[in-house]
Design an enzyme around this catalytic site. Structure first.
Site, PDB file in Angstrom:
ATOM      1  N   ARG A  55       0.874  -1.183   0.000  1.00 46.35           N
ATOM      2  CA  ARG A  55       0.000   0.000   0.000  1.00 46.35           C
ATOM      3  C   ARG A  55       0.900   1.219   0.000  1.00 46.35           C
ATOM      4  O   ARG A  55       2.119   1.104   0.114  1.00 46.35           O
ATOM      5  CB  ARG A  55      -1.022  -0.007   1.150  1.00 46.35           C
ATOM      6  CG  ARG A  55      -0.660  -0.661   2.411  1.00 46.35           C
ATOM      7  CD  ARG A  55       0.498  -0.028   3.147  1.00 46.35           C
ATOM      8  NE  ARG A  55       0.290   1.403   3.335  1.00 46.35           N
ATOM      9  CZ  ARG A  55       1.245   2.282   3.573  1.00 46.35           C
ATOM     10  NH1 ARG A  55       2.519   1.895   3.654  1.00 46.35           N
ATOM     11  NH2 ARG A  55       1.003   3.556   3.730  1.00 46.35           N
ATOM     12  N   GLY A  56       0.284   2.405  -0.136  1.00 50.42           N
ATOM     13  CA  GLY A  56       1.081   3.622  -0.310  1.00 50.42           C
ATOM     14  C   GLY A  56       1.160   3.916  -1.797  1.00 50.42           C
ATOM     15  O   GLY A  56       1.468   3.022  -2.601  1.00 50.42           O
ATOM     16  N   ALA A  57       0.888   5.178  -2.152  1.00 53.94           N
ATOM     17  CA  ALA A  57       0.680   5.517  -3.569  1.00 53.94           C
ATOM     18  C   ALA A  57       1.843   5.111  -4.486  1.00 53.94           C
ATOM     19  O   ALA A  57       1.636   4.385  -5.469  1.00 53.94           O
ATOM     20  CB  ALA A  57       0.362   7.002  -3.681  1.00 53.94           C
ATOM     21  N   ARG A  98      -7.307  -0.475  -6.867  1.00 58.04           N
ATOM     22  CA  ARG A  98      -7.633   0.573  -5.877  1.00 58.04           C
ATOM     23  C   ARG A  98      -7.900   1.862  -6.654  1.00 58.04           C
ATOM     24  O   ARG A  98      -7.232   2.122  -7.665  1.00 58.04           O
ATOM     25  CB  ARG A  98      -6.502   0.784  -4.856  1.00 58.04           C
ATOM     26  CG  ARG A  98      -6.420  -0.346  -3.821  1.00 58.04           C
ATOM     27  CD  ARG A  98      -5.513  -0.002  -2.653  1.00 58.04           C
ATOM     28  NE  ARG A  98      -6.153   0.861  -1.674  1.00 58.04           N
ATOM     29  CZ  ARG A  98      -5.501   1.380  -0.624  1.00 58.04           C
ATOM     30  NH1 ARG A  98      -4.216   1.141  -0.444  1.00 58.04           N
ATOM     31  NH2 ARG A  98      -6.136   2.141   0.240  1.00 58.04           N
ATOM     32  N   GLN A 202      -1.730   2.135   9.979  1.00 57.45           N
ATOM     33  CA  GLN A 202      -0.458   2.291   9.246  1.00 57.45           C
ATOM     34  C   GLN A 202       0.588   3.002  10.105  1.00 57.45           C
ATOM     35  O   GLN A 202       1.789   2.759   9.976  1.00 57.45           O
ATOM     36  CB  GLN A 202      -0.670   3.110   7.956  1.00 57.45           C
ATOM     37  CG  GLN A 202      -1.386   2.393   6.845  1.00 57.45           C
ATOM     38  CD  GLN A 202      -2.877   2.638   6.867  1.00 57.45           C
ATOM     39  OE1 GLN A 202      -3.474   2.908   7.913  1.00 57.45           O
ATOM     40  NE2 GLN A 202      -3.514   2.542   5.716  1.00 57.45           N
ATOM     41  N   ASP A 243      -1.812  10.783  -1.908  1.00 58.99           N
ATOM     42  CA  ASP A 243      -2.236   9.788  -2.904  1.00 58.99           C
ATOM     43  C   ASP A 243      -2.600  10.426  -4.236  1.00 58.99           C
ATOM     44  O   ASP A 243      -2.558   9.771  -5.276  1.00 58.99           O
ATOM     45  CB  ASP A 243      -3.412   8.982  -2.367  1.00 58.99           C
ATOM     46  CG  ASP A 243      -2.930   8.122  -1.214  1.00 58.99           C
ATOM     47  OD1 ASP A 243      -2.858   8.633  -0.081  1.00 58.99           O
ATOM     48  OD2 ASP A 243      -2.554   6.957  -1.466  1.00 58.99           O
ATOM     49  N   ASN A 253      -5.131  12.609   0.856  1.00 54.61           N
ATOM     50  CA  ASN A 253      -4.251  11.700   1.616  1.00 54.61           C
ATOM     51  C   ASN A 253      -5.111  10.925   2.620  1.00 54.61           C
ATOM     52  O   ASN A 253      -6.336  11.105   2.683  1.00 54.61           O
ATOM     53  CB  ASN A 253      -3.129  12.488   2.307  1.00 54.61           C
ATOM     54  CG  ASN A 253      -2.049  11.578   2.875  1.00 54.61           C
ATOM     55  OD1 ASN A 253      -1.555  10.683   2.184  1.00 54.61           O
ATOM     56  ND2 ASN A 253      -1.670  11.768   4.131  1.00 54.61           N
ATOM     57  N   LYS A 254      -4.466  10.110   3.406  1.00 56.60           N
ATOM     58  CA  LYS A 254      -5.146   9.241   4.367  1.00 56.60           C
ATOM     59  C   LYS A 254      -6.159  10.003   5.215  1.00 56.60           C
ATOM     60  O   LYS A 254      -5.891  11.130   5.656  1.00 56.60           O
ATOM     61  CB  LYS A 254      -4.078   8.591   5.265  1.00 56.60           C
ATOM     62  CG  LYS A 254      -4.581   7.661   6.324  1.00 56.60           C
ATOM     63  CD  LYS A 254      -5.480   6.563   5.789  1.00 56.60           C
ATOM     64  CE  LYS A 254      -4.813   5.734   4.703  1.00 56.60           C
ATOM     65  NZ  LYS A 254      -5.776   4.853   3.992  1.00 56.60           N
TER      66      LYS A 254
HETATM   67  O1  MRU Z   1      -4.462   3.199   2.312  1.00 49.48           O
HETATM   68  P1  MRU Z   1      -2.986   3.376   2.142  1.00 49.48           P
HETATM   69  O2  MRU Z   1      -2.181   2.785   3.255  1.00 49.48           O
HETATM   70  O3  MRU Z   1      -2.504   2.937   0.784  1.00 49.48           O
HETATM   71  O4  MRU Z   1      -2.783   4.939   2.221  1.00 49.48           O
HETATM   72  C1  MRU Z   1      -1.490   5.467   2.072  1.00 49.48           C
HETATM   73  C2  MRU Z   1      -1.428   6.919   2.331  1.00 49.48           C
HETATM   74  O5  MRU Z   1      -2.426   7.575   2.544  1.00 49.48           O
HETATM   75  C3  MRU Z   1      -0.077   7.559   2.251  1.00 49.48           C
HETATM   76  O6  MRU Z   1      -0.005   8.657   3.094  1.00 49.48           O
HETATM   77  C4  MRU Z   1       0.141   8.039   0.800  1.00 49.48           C
HETATM   78  O7  MRU Z   1      -0.026   6.984  -0.093  1.00 49.48           O
HETATM   79  C5  MRU Z   1       1.462   8.633   0.623  1.00 49.48           C
HETATM   80  S1  MRU Z   1       2.675   7.344   0.462  1.00 49.48           S
HETATM   81  C6  MRU Z   1       4.199   7.928   0.135  1.00 49.48           C
END
Ligand code: MRU
Length: 354
Positions: A55-57, A98, A202, A243, A253-254
């Site tokens: 996970r993470g963009a 996603r 996370q 993201d 973002n999250k």
């Molecule tokens: O749902 P996730 O864990 O994929 O969400 C990730 C985030 O929101 C991160 O902050 C974002 O992707 C930046 S990653 C460098």
């Protein structure tokens, strides 16, 4: 790109191409368990993204690019003439894994463009080279952002971060945590406060593990603590990843990031977003156009595998939110820093003519 043992348990090894396979460090079980999940096909890869093995963009984008390599290998060996059409369907499958992080679509588009121009007899090595270039460019971008972001920090100070925007969420080094790493190396960081980031945790599971592995001081706090911590004083910056960033500088973002930005503005704390330009989507005018993923309500109604909400009660689980550009002090990218972002400055950064 990776540490000497390609399958060492290390935050930089979230996504590893090794022995003609894709290995993903399983982020669903960290830090209690450390294991890799192997992917051998586009379907395996799409499932791993949906299930949040990775996970993470930026990490999702890199993973999807390797997923295209797996797809091309399988399809080309099955049908050397008709493989492109079959891979097109695999790319659609990967794109559906996603919805919010634009890096996924950016990486798939880059792979699709290459497929359209390939004239070599066997496409696999060219596609693998492209996926590895996407991976390496991401690490290089993170290191550059780390330097740019660290320059903005007057230390020593405390920092709040949310979710995990570290090595685990990228090709390596991290975006927000890349800035933290560079600033810490420059003696500018006293303590990193990691919001635990309900419901998926996370922050407590991944950011705390990653920073502890790197010897950077970290304190986990529940998502409710930030306001009183800022009021106490000593917090110089909130630093987060993203993201998807819209053409007007709105930052997705999250979930919970928007609340932190409001709090930061109220308390005179800086709000920094670190994200590579692959996260910027000039095709969406504002954050209102960004699709926000809704995940299973059970993620909210349970914690650590144990049910915590009553049966029959509804829960909603939007996993991202949008912080308006007006609340963002700076967006740090590998191309440079945008202070007080707006549509004109984002166009200038991305080289788009008005
Ligand atoms: O749902 P996730 O864990 O994929 O969400 C990730 C985030 O929101 C991160 O902050 C974002 O992707 C930046 S990653 C460098």
């Amino acid at each position: 790109m990776n540490t000497p043992n390609p399958l060492a348990i290390h935050p930089d090894n979230a996504v590893v191409w090794y022995d003609d396979k894709l290995f993903l460090l399983d982020q669903r079980v960290l830090p209690g368990e450390t294991r890799f999940v192997a992917c051998d096909s586009a379907a395996d890869t799409a499932r791993a993204i949906t299930d949040m093995v990775v996970r993470g963009a930026p990490a999702i984008g890199i993973t999807a690019a390797y997923g295209v390599v797996l797809a091309a290998r399988e399809r080309f060996h099955a049908d050397a003439d008709g493989w492109r059409d079959a891979v097109g369907a695999d790319i659609e499958l990967l794109a559906a894994s996603r919805p919010t992080a634009v890096n996924l679509f950016w990486a798939l588009e880059r792979m699709r463009r290459l497929i359209g121009t390939l004239e070599v007899p066997d496409p696999v090595s060219a596609l693998l080279a492209e996926a590895q270039a996407i991976h390496e460019e991401d690490i290089a971008a993170n290191r550059t952002m780390g330097d740019f972001g660290a320059e903005l920090i007057q230390g020593p100070t405390d920092i709040i971060t949310h979710c995990n925007a570290g090595a685990l969420a990228t090709g390596g080094y991290g975006t927000a945590l890349g800035v933290v790493r560079s600033a810490y190396a420059a003696g500018k960081v006293r303590m990193v406060y990691a919001d635990e980031t309900r419901p998926w945790l996370q922050g407590s599971r991944l950011t705390a593990w990653e920073l502890a592995q790197s010897g950077i001081p970290v304190t986990v706090q529940s998502d409710n603590v930030a306001a009183s911590l800022m009021a106490r004083g000593g917090i110089g910056w909130v630093i987060v990843g993203s993201d998807r960033i819209a053409a007007n500088g709105d930052v997705c973002n999250k979930i919970g990031t928007y609340a932190l930005a409001v709090l930061a503005r109220h308390h005179g704390v800086g709000f920094m977003v670190a994200a590579p330009t692959s996260t910027i989507d000039m095709g969406v005018a504002s954050g209102a156009e960004i699709p926000i993923e809704e995940r299973d309500p059970d993620e909210v109604l349970a914690c650590g595998g144990k049910r915590i909400g009553p049966e029959g009660v509804a829960a909603h689980n939007p996993v991202f939110d949008v912080t308006p550009a007006a609340l963002v002090d700076c967006i740090v990218t590998e191309r440079g820093v945008v202070q007080q972002p707006d549509a004109e400055k984002m166009r200038a950064l991305m080289g788009v003519l008005a």
